[in-house]
Design a protein around this motif. Structure first.
Motif, short mmCIF file in Angstrom:
data_model
loop_
_atom_site.label_atom_id
_atom_site.label_comp_id
_atom_site.label_asym_id
_atom_site.label_seq_id
_atom_site.Cartn_x
_atom_site.Cartn_y
_atom_site.Cartn_z
N UNK A 159 -4.35 -0.25 -3.82
CA UNK A 159 -4.24 -0.10 -2.38
C UNK A 159 -3.86 -1.46 -1.80
N UNK A 160 -2.66 -1.56 -1.20
CA UNK A 160 -2.18 -2.84 -0.67
C UNK A 160 -2.87 -3.20 0.64
N UNK A 161 -3.33 -2.20 1.39
CA UNK A 161 -4.23 -2.32 2.54
C UNK A 161 -3.56 -2.73 3.85
N UNK A 162 -2.32 -3.13 3.84
CA UNK A 162 -1.63 -3.42 5.11
C UNK A 162 -0.18 -2.98 4.98
N UNK A 163 -0.01 -1.75 4.55
CA UNK A 163 1.30 -1.20 4.22
C UNK A 163 1.85 -0.49 5.45
N UNK A 164 2.62 -1.22 6.26
CA UNK A 164 3.15 -0.64 7.49
C UNK A 164 4.51 -1.26 7.80
N UNK A 165 5.13 -0.80 8.89
CA UNK A 165 6.53 -1.13 9.16
C UNK A 165 6.78 -2.63 9.26
N UNK A 166 5.84 -3.40 9.78
CA UNK A 166 6.08 -4.83 9.93
C UNK A 166 5.84 -5.62 8.65
N UNK A 167 5.36 -4.96 7.61
CA UNK A 167 5.21 -5.60 6.31
C UNK A 167 6.16 -5.03 5.27
N UNK A 168 7.15 -4.29 5.74
CA UNK A 168 8.20 -3.77 4.86
C UNK A 168 9.53 -4.36 5.31
N UNK A 169 10.29 -4.87 4.36
CA UNK A 169 11.57 -5.52 4.64
C UNK A 169 12.71 -4.70 4.07
N UNK A 183 -8.52 1.57 -4.66
CA UNK A 183 -9.09 2.50 -3.69
C UNK A 183 -8.42 3.86 -3.71
N UNK A 184 -8.56 4.56 -2.61
CA UNK A 184 -8.08 5.94 -2.48
C UNK A 184 -6.58 5.95 -2.18
N UNK A 185 -5.81 6.87 -2.79
CA UNK A 185 -4.36 6.89 -2.56
C UNK A 185 -3.96 7.20 -1.12
N UNK A 186 -4.86 7.77 -0.32
CA UNK A 186 -4.50 8.08 1.07
C UNK A 186 -4.54 6.86 1.97
N UNK A 187 -5.16 5.75 1.52
CA UNK A 187 -5.36 4.63 2.45
C UNK A 187 -4.04 4.01 2.91
N UNK A 188 -3.16 3.66 1.97
CA UNK A 188 -1.89 3.05 2.38
C UNK A 188 -1.00 4.05 3.11
N UNK A 189 -1.19 5.33 2.83
CA UNK A 189 -0.45 6.35 3.58
C UNK A 189 -0.89 6.34 5.04
N UNK A 190 -2.19 6.23 5.28
CA UNK A 190 -2.70 6.09 6.64
C UNK A 190 -2.14 4.84 7.30
N UNK A 191 -2.15 3.72 6.57
CA UNK A 191 -1.65 2.46 7.11
C UNK A 191 -0.20 2.60 7.55
N UNK A 192 0.59 3.33 6.78
CA UNK A 192 2.01 3.53 7.08
C UNK A 192 2.22 4.48 8.25
N UNK A 193 1.51 5.60 8.26
CA UNK A 193 1.80 6.69 9.20
C UNK A 193 0.97 6.63 10.47
N UNK A 194 -0.13 5.88 10.45
CA UNK A 194 -0.92 5.64 11.67
C UNK A 194 -0.85 4.14 11.95
N UNK A 195 0.30 3.72 12.42
CA UNK A 195 0.65 2.31 12.55
C UNK A 195 0.18 1.77 13.90
N UNK A 196 -0.60 0.71 13.88
CA UNK A 196 -1.10 0.11 15.13
C UNK A 196 0.01 -0.53 15.94
N UNK A 197 1.15 -0.82 15.31
CA UNK A 197 2.19 -1.61 15.97
C UNK A 197 3.38 -0.79 16.46
N UNK A 198 3.53 0.44 16.00
CA UNK A 198 4.63 1.27 16.48
C UNK A 198 4.21 2.73 16.45
N UNK A 199 4.81 3.52 17.32
CA UNK A 199 4.49 4.95 17.38
C UNK A 199 5.19 5.70 16.26
#
Length: 328
Positions: free
Chosen positions: A185-195, A213-229
């Motif tokens: 689990x990378x734990x901060x897998x979201x649009x601003x950490x992907x290039x 950790x759980x495979x759903x965690x990074x999926x949540x990080x990606x799809x429920x992004x604090x920085x973009x809708x």
């Protein structure tokens, strides 16, 4: 954003002597980044991670693990552990978040690729000597809410014991399923950490806090992004895409875990963003709080989060949630 005094000597020892050092970015931690330009060698990125506050060794370990598994993490060109300096491959400037702000038509294709990377990543063995994303760790993270948010929002005396009991009531199924088949689990897998790299592939950043950790965690990080809708429709489509490609058989339990991890992550973020404001003098994070509250409210609609939602309904009135931050 002045480069550390030791940077020129470090670059000289790395074979990059005489390179120009320009500010690039800071982040929510004490790490800072600079772009290094050498007339012959081209561009690289200098990470400054002061050893008093940061440890670069976890970043190195995960970067090397990802590279060995053929994922696109920045190659480490040089290192000085005593000074907390790393010279990294330069992934350019095309972070997914700003790219999609300019060209929303690319959203679905980019998110499909980001989900597929997770499917692939979760099929690989874990790195050696990686710590578990334990119940204790999750509980420590949600404690940021009473420790920072509750005080800043002037919630008064709240029932801390009841807060932690609510989470403990929700954890058991999630913890048991995580222990059965943990993934990286990378734990901060979201649009601003992907290039978006020159070859169109996605490069990975900010993975030094990875755990098992759980495979759903990074999926949540990606799809429920604090920085973009991310629209609920796209979230639904990508969640289904992951479950289909990963061969998830018990989809009901996976979705329950996804929503519980969403609540845990988003409540943690409410506390982190408040701490960044109060302790670290970074008030720009406050503008993100209403979006995070929207995500929390969505998480709370799932039955798995009922005990947590009940505590919030009792102790955090509506005017101390998303609307509170518009006046700060």
């Amino acid at each position: 954003m002045i480069p550390p005094a030791t940077a020129p000597d470090f670059l000289t020892r790395a074979g990059w002597g005489g390179a120009r050092i320009d500010p690039l970015a800071g982040d929510a931690s004490f790490r800072r980044y600079f772009r290094v330009h050498h007339d012959t060698l081209g561009d690289a990125v200098l990470m400054d991670a002061p050893p008093a506050h940061e440890d670069v060794r976890p970043f190195i370990a995960i970067a090397e693990h990802l590279e060995a598994a053929n994922f696109r993490a920045p190659r480490i060109l040089a290192r000085d552990l005593d000074e907390g300096l790393l010279l990294l491959e330069d992934f350019g400037d095309d972070r997914v978040g700003p790219v999609l702000a300019r060209d929303a038509a690319r959203e679905r294709a980019i998110y499909e690729r980001a989900v597929d990377i997770l499917v692939d990543l979760h099929r690989h063995p874990l790195p050696r000597e990686i710590a578990p994303y334990s119940e204790e760790a999750k509980t420590h993270e949600v404690a940021l809410f009473p420790d920072w948010y509750a005080k800043a929002a002037e919630l008064g005396e709240i029932d801390d014991d009841g807060f932690f009991r609510a989470w403990q009531a929700a954890w058991p199924g999630l913890i048991a399923r995580t222990e059965q088949a943990p993934v990286l689990v990378l734990r901060d897998y979201h649009a601003d950490n992907l290039m978006i790299l020159k070859d169109g592939e996605l490069g990975l950043l900010d993975f030094q806090d990875a755990l098992a950790g759980h495979p759903a965690y990074d999926l949540v990080s990606l799809l429920q992004d604090a920085r973009r809708d991310v629209s609920p429709e796209l979230e639904r489509e990508m969640l289904d895409r992951y479950m289909d490609k990963a061969g998830i058989e018990d989809r009901e339990s996976f979705e329950a875990d996804y929503q519980l991890l969403g609540a845990q992550r988003n409540v943690k973020i409410l506390g982190i963003f408040t701490r960044l404001w109060k302790r670290d003098g970074k008030p720009h994070y406050l503008s993100l709080q209403p979006r995070v509250w929207g995500l929390v409210e969505r998480n709370f609609t799932h039955p798995v989060n009922r005990p947590i939602r009940d505590w919030f309904d009792t102790h955090v009135p509506a005017h101390k949630r998303a609307d509170f931050w518009s006046d700060c």
